[in-house]
Design an enzyme around this catalytic site. Structure first.
Site, PDB file in Angstrom:
ATOM      1  N   ARG A 121      -4.251   0.574  -9.398  1.00  0.00           N
ATOM      2  CA  ARG A 121      -5.681   0.672  -9.702  1.00  0.00           C
ATOM      3  C   ARG A 121      -5.842   1.335 -11.071  1.00  0.00           C
ATOM      4  O   ARG A 121      -6.255   2.488 -11.161  1.00  0.00           O
ATOM      5  CB  ARG A 121      -6.376   1.506  -8.657  1.00  0.00           C
ATOM      6  CG  ARG A 121      -6.564   1.019  -7.221  1.00  0.00           C
ATOM      7  CD  ARG A 121      -6.592  -0.341  -6.866  1.00  0.00           C
ATOM      8  NE  ARG A 121      -7.804  -0.987  -6.439  1.00  0.00           N
ATOM      9  CZ  ARG A 121      -8.568  -0.708  -5.401  1.00  0.00           C
ATOM     10  NH1 ARG A 121      -8.345   0.335  -4.665  1.00  0.00           N
ATOM     11  NH2 ARG A 121      -9.599  -1.461  -5.091  1.00  0.00           N
ATOM     12  N   GLN A 126      -7.881  -4.037 -13.780  1.00  0.00           N
ATOM     13  CA  GLN A 126      -9.134  -4.190 -13.038  1.00  0.00           C
ATOM     14  C   GLN A 126      -9.492  -5.652 -12.756  1.00  0.00           C
ATOM     15  O   GLN A 126      -9.935  -5.985 -11.671  1.00  0.00           O
ATOM     16  CB  GLN A 126     -10.274  -3.533 -13.806  1.00  0.00           C
ATOM     17  CG  GLN A 126     -10.736  -2.284 -13.117  1.00  0.00           C
ATOM     18  CD  GLN A 126     -11.730  -1.485 -13.925  1.00  0.00           C
ATOM     19  OE1 GLN A 126     -12.023  -1.790 -15.077  1.00  0.00           O
ATOM     20  NE2 GLN A 126     -12.251  -0.462 -13.310  1.00  0.00           N
ATOM     21  N   ASP A 129      -7.646  -7.264  -9.735  1.00  0.00           N
ATOM     22  CA  ASP A 129      -7.661  -6.494  -8.498  1.00  0.00           C
ATOM     23  C   ASP A 129      -8.311  -7.279  -7.351  1.00  0.00           C
ATOM     24  O   ASP A 129      -9.532  -7.342  -7.233  1.00  0.00           O
ATOM     25  CB  ASP A 129      -8.428  -5.193  -8.778  1.00  0.00           C
ATOM     26  CG  ASP A 129      -8.299  -4.204  -7.651  1.00  0.00           C
ATOM     27  OD1 ASP A 129      -8.031  -4.621  -6.518  1.00  0.00           O
ATOM     28  OD2 ASP A 129      -8.475  -3.005  -7.905  1.00  0.00           O
ATOM     29  N   SER A 132     -10.612  -5.230  -4.923  1.00  0.00           N
ATOM     30  CA  SER A 132     -11.978  -5.010  -5.410  1.00  0.00           C
ATOM     31  C   SER A 132     -12.812  -6.274  -5.294  1.00  0.00           C
ATOM     32  O   SER A 132     -13.956  -6.224  -4.837  1.00  0.00           O
ATOM     33  CB  SER A 132     -11.974  -4.575  -6.878  1.00  0.00           C
ATOM     34  OG  SER A 132     -11.432  -3.308  -6.998  1.00  0.00           O
ATOM     35  N   TYR A 229      -8.011   7.224  -5.091  1.00  0.00           N
ATOM     36  CA  TYR A 229      -8.083   7.115  -3.634  1.00  0.00           C
ATOM     37  C   TYR A 229      -8.360   8.452  -2.964  1.00  0.00           C
ATOM     38  O   TYR A 229      -8.032   9.506  -3.499  1.00  0.00           O
ATOM     39  CB  TYR A 229      -6.766   6.579  -3.089  1.00  0.00           C
ATOM     40  CG  TYR A 229      -6.574   5.109  -3.313  1.00  0.00           C
ATOM     41  CD1 TYR A 229      -7.444   4.192  -2.743  1.00  0.00           C
ATOM     42  CD2 TYR A 229      -5.527   4.642  -4.078  1.00  0.00           C
ATOM     43  CE1 TYR A 229      -7.267   2.842  -2.926  1.00  0.00           C
ATOM     44  CE2 TYR A 229      -5.332   3.283  -4.273  1.00  0.00           C
ATOM     45  CZ  TYR A 229      -6.205   2.388  -3.686  1.00  0.00           C
ATOM     46  OH  TYR A 229      -6.025   1.058  -3.867  1.00  0.00           O
TER      47      TYR A 229
HETATM   48  P1  NAD Z   1     -11.050   2.546  -0.305  1.00  0.00           P
HETATM   49  O1  NAD Z   1     -11.348   1.185   0.205  1.00  0.00           O
HETATM   50  O2  NAD Z   1      -9.659   3.040  -0.274  1.00  0.00           O
HETATM   51  O3  NAD Z   1     -11.961   3.620   0.475  1.00  0.00           O
HETATM   52  C1  NAD Z   1     -13.355   3.474   0.541  1.00  0.00           C
HETATM   53  C2  NAD Z   1     -14.037   4.788   0.306  1.00  0.00           C
HETATM   54  O4  NAD Z   1     -13.911   5.619   1.453  1.00  0.00           O
HETATM   55  C3  NAD Z   1     -13.500   5.607  -0.861  1.00  0.00           C
HETATM   56  O5  NAD Z   1     -14.549   5.870  -1.771  1.00  0.00           O
HETATM   57  C4  NAD Z   1     -13.006   6.895  -0.206  1.00  0.00           C
HETATM   58  O6  NAD Z   1     -13.175   8.045  -1.032  1.00  0.00           O
HETATM   59  C5  NAD Z   1     -13.885   6.955   1.013  1.00  0.00           C
HETATM   60  N1  NAD Z   1     -13.397   7.838   2.091  1.00  0.00           N
HETATM   61  C6  NAD Z   1     -12.134   8.065   2.513  1.00  0.00           C
HETATM   62  N2  NAD Z   1     -12.118   8.961   3.513  1.00  0.00           N
HETATM   63  C7  NAD Z   1     -13.418   9.312   3.747  1.00  0.00           C
HETATM   64  C8  NAD Z   1     -14.057  10.203   4.660  1.00  0.00           C
HETATM   65  N3  NAD Z   1     -13.354  10.908   5.535  1.00  0.00           N
HETATM   66  N4  NAD Z   1     -15.400  10.309   4.606  1.00  0.00           N
HETATM   67  C9  NAD Z   1     -16.131   9.604   3.716  1.00  0.00           C
HETATM   68  N5  NAD Z   1     -15.580   8.750   2.824  1.00  0.00           N
HETATM   69  C10 NAD Z   1     -14.246   8.600   2.833  1.00  0.00           C
HETATM   70  O7  NAD Z   1     -11.638   2.689  -1.767  1.00  0.00           O
HETATM   71  P2  NAD Z   1     -11.776   1.578  -2.891  1.00  0.00           P
HETATM   72  O8  NAD Z   1     -12.994   0.814  -2.712  1.00  0.00           O
HETATM   73  O9  NAD Z   1     -10.505   0.851  -2.955  1.00  0.00           O
HETATM   74  O10 NAD Z   1     -11.960   2.468  -4.192  1.00  0.00           O
HETATM   75  C11 NAD Z   1     -11.265   3.697  -4.343  1.00  0.00           C
HETATM   76  C12 NAD Z   1     -11.309   4.153  -5.786  1.00  0.00           C
HETATM   77  O11 NAD Z   1     -10.520   3.308  -6.603  1.00  0.00           O
HETATM   78  C13 NAD Z   1     -12.661   4.239  -6.443  1.00  0.00           C
HETATM   79  O12 NAD Z   1     -12.662   5.391  -7.212  1.00  0.00           O
HETATM   80  C14 NAD Z   1     -12.697   3.052  -7.335  1.00  0.00           C
HETATM   81  O13 NAD Z   1     -13.557   3.257  -8.442  1.00  0.00           O
HETATM   82  C15 NAD Z   1     -11.265   3.005  -7.776  1.00  0.00           C
HETATM   83  N6  NAD Z   1     -10.890   1.653  -8.191  1.00  0.00           N
HETATM   84  C16 NAD Z   1     -10.236   1.499  -9.385  1.00  0.00           C
HETATM   85  C17 NAD Z   1      -9.873   0.211  -9.789  1.00  0.00           C
HETATM   86  C18 NAD Z   1      -9.147  -0.029 -11.087  1.00  0.00           C
HETATM   87  O14 NAD Z   1      -9.249   0.783 -11.980  1.00  0.00           O
HETATM   88  N7  NAD Z   1      -8.397  -1.122 -11.198  1.00  0.00           N
HETATM   89  C19 NAD Z   1     -10.152  -0.871  -8.981  1.00  0.00           C
HETATM   90  C20 NAD Z   1     -10.815  -0.653  -7.771  1.00  0.00           C
HETATM   91  C21 NAD Z   1     -11.167   0.623  -7.383  1.00  0.00           C
END
Ligand code: NAD
Length: 374
Positions: A121, A126, A129, A132, A229
């Site tokens: 990530r 991006q 991904d 996403s 994460y």
């Molecule tokens: P994910 O699917 O792993 O999790 C979903 C959300 O659940 C996350 O925001 C996490 O903080 C939250 N979560 C976990 N435990 C929790 C709890 N106990 N209570 C409440 N919330 C909880 O997350 P995701 O959608 O894959 O995204 C995670 C991060 O990765 C974000 O910061 C996103 O911006 C980043 N991201 C970066 C890239 C990239 O740069 N290529 C791509 C996608 C996502």
């Protein structure tokens, strides 16, 4: 190089790994593209559309013959790959942990398997991904499903017959899916609140016009953490979060949960006792259902009713938006392969030391090479 796009073999898979747009782009790079007949049949992409884009459409054996890369959405059966060339790339969301035997089969067949869902990530990746691109659609569809089942309106409406109040939607977990769920519910006129353990999401929630509901006085996760994460929270945090949810959830009409912790079961965020406090007719959509669920009593792939609340154990929601899900997935694959395309070699060249390649390469030269599969 010849690129083969095969019809998916996983039960229930509706998406496909190329679109006429990406076929054209691959041909623009100098590749030859072969599509198995019927590949896009559930994704509103006809064989004729692929042909018009310049692909050869034919049998699976025709497509595989001489192909240097094979693209898929879900991991293909080993049997479907009989006849693939040794050394060919197999690129898709291969589910390396859940389908280990198939991955071993790919190695034995001499394929170089690349698991797109393990793409690091980082900003450079991006556009590649797949998690996403698919979670974004799932977040949207979760709200649509909930709205479809909810026996009341989402927007506030003032009519000659009287006023209808806006539905209250609570989104738990504000990653990619959660952000899209907030945006969709807001567009539909609901009153939205949201929570996460990562304090960086507070600003994002506000910027979408929703209300942040956060545990105060107990440390959450500052900043983005490792790779953005979440990790498992302390017992103290979990207790404070449970109290916060208990106070908030009884006033909510629709709850969308999306919380995931990589490599761990999904955190339990809503107990049966908390569900019992919601008003009859409320809807809960659990997008973490396949990872064990955020909601007690949730069953992946099914709708269950408890205390007059419907709990949807959402599984693979992106499949229900097959045309857009395929188009985005196909672009993720194109963005990855084109980033490594070597014009002189006429194919992608994947350096061993590249961070993205290391992140996703599962097999090479007949062996499992990924550290997570060691
Ligand atoms: P994910 O699917 O792993 O999790 C979903 C959300 O659940 C996350 O925001 C996490 O903080 C939250 N979560 C976990 N435990 C929790 C709890 N106990 N209570 C409440 N919330 C909880 O997350 P995701 O959608 O894959 O995204 C995670 C991060 O990765 C974000 O910061 C996103 O911006 C980043 N991201 C970066 C890239 C990239 O740069 N290529 C791509 C996608 C996502």
């Amino acid at each position: 190089m010849k690129i083969a796009i095969l019809k998916e073999t996983a039960p229930g898979e509706t998406r496909c790994a190329a679109s006429p747009e990406t076929v054209k782009k691959f041909i623009g790079l100098g590749a030859e593209v072969a599509v198995e007949r019927g590949t896009g049949e559930h994704a509103l992409m006809a064989d004729a559309d692929f042909e018009a884009a310049g692909a050869a459409v034919g049998s699976r054996a025709d497509a595989l013959n001489g192909a240097g890369a094979i693209l898929c959405v879900s991991g293909l059966d080993d049997a479907a790959l009989a006849g693939a060339e040794k050394g060919a790339l197999l690129v898709g969301a291969l589910d390396p942990i859940g389908r280990r035997e198939s991955i071993e089969g790919y190695a034995a067949a001499g394929l170089e398997a690349l698991a797109m869902e393990w793409m690091p990530r980082i900003s450079r990746a991006q556009s590649m991904d797949v998690l996403s691109s698919q979670s974004n659609l799932a977040g949207y569809k979760a709200v649509i499903e909930a709205a479809g089942l909810y026996g009341r309106m989402l927007p506030m409406m003032m009519t000659a017959a009287g006023t209808v109040s806006a539905a209250k939607v609570f989104v738990m977990g504000v990653g990619v899916a959660g952000l899209q769920a907030i945006a969709t519910a807001r567009r539909m006129g609901a009153q939205v609140s949201a929570t996460d353990v990562r304090s960086a999401t507070r600003e994002q929630i506000l910027s979408l016009g929703a209300k942040p509901i956060f545990v105060e006085h107990v440390a959450g996760i500052e900043g983005e953490g490792a790779g953005g994460y979440a990790t498992e929270m302390s017992p103290e945090y979990q207790k404070a979060q449970a109290e916060l949810v208990s106070g908030h959830i009884a006033k909510q009409d629709i709850v969308i949960t999306t919380a995931l912790i990589p490599g761990k079961p999904a955190p339990r965020l809503i107990s049966d006792a908390q569900l019992a406090t919601m008003r009859p007719g409320s809807i809960v959509v659990d997008l973490a259902a396949e990872a064990g669920g955020n909601v007690e009593g949730c069953v992946a792939g099914e709708s269950v009713r408890r205390h007059d609340v419907t709990i949807i154990g959402a599984a693979n929601l992106a499949r229900s938006l097959a045309a857009d899900a395929s188009a985005l997935f196909a672009r993720n694959l194109y963005n990855f392969l084109s980033a490594f395309w070597d014009q002189e070699a006429g194919k992608p060249v994947l350096p061993d030391e590249d961070e993205l390649v290391k992140g996703i390469r599962l097999t090479k030269d007949g062996k499992l090479v990924h550290e997570r599969l060691a």
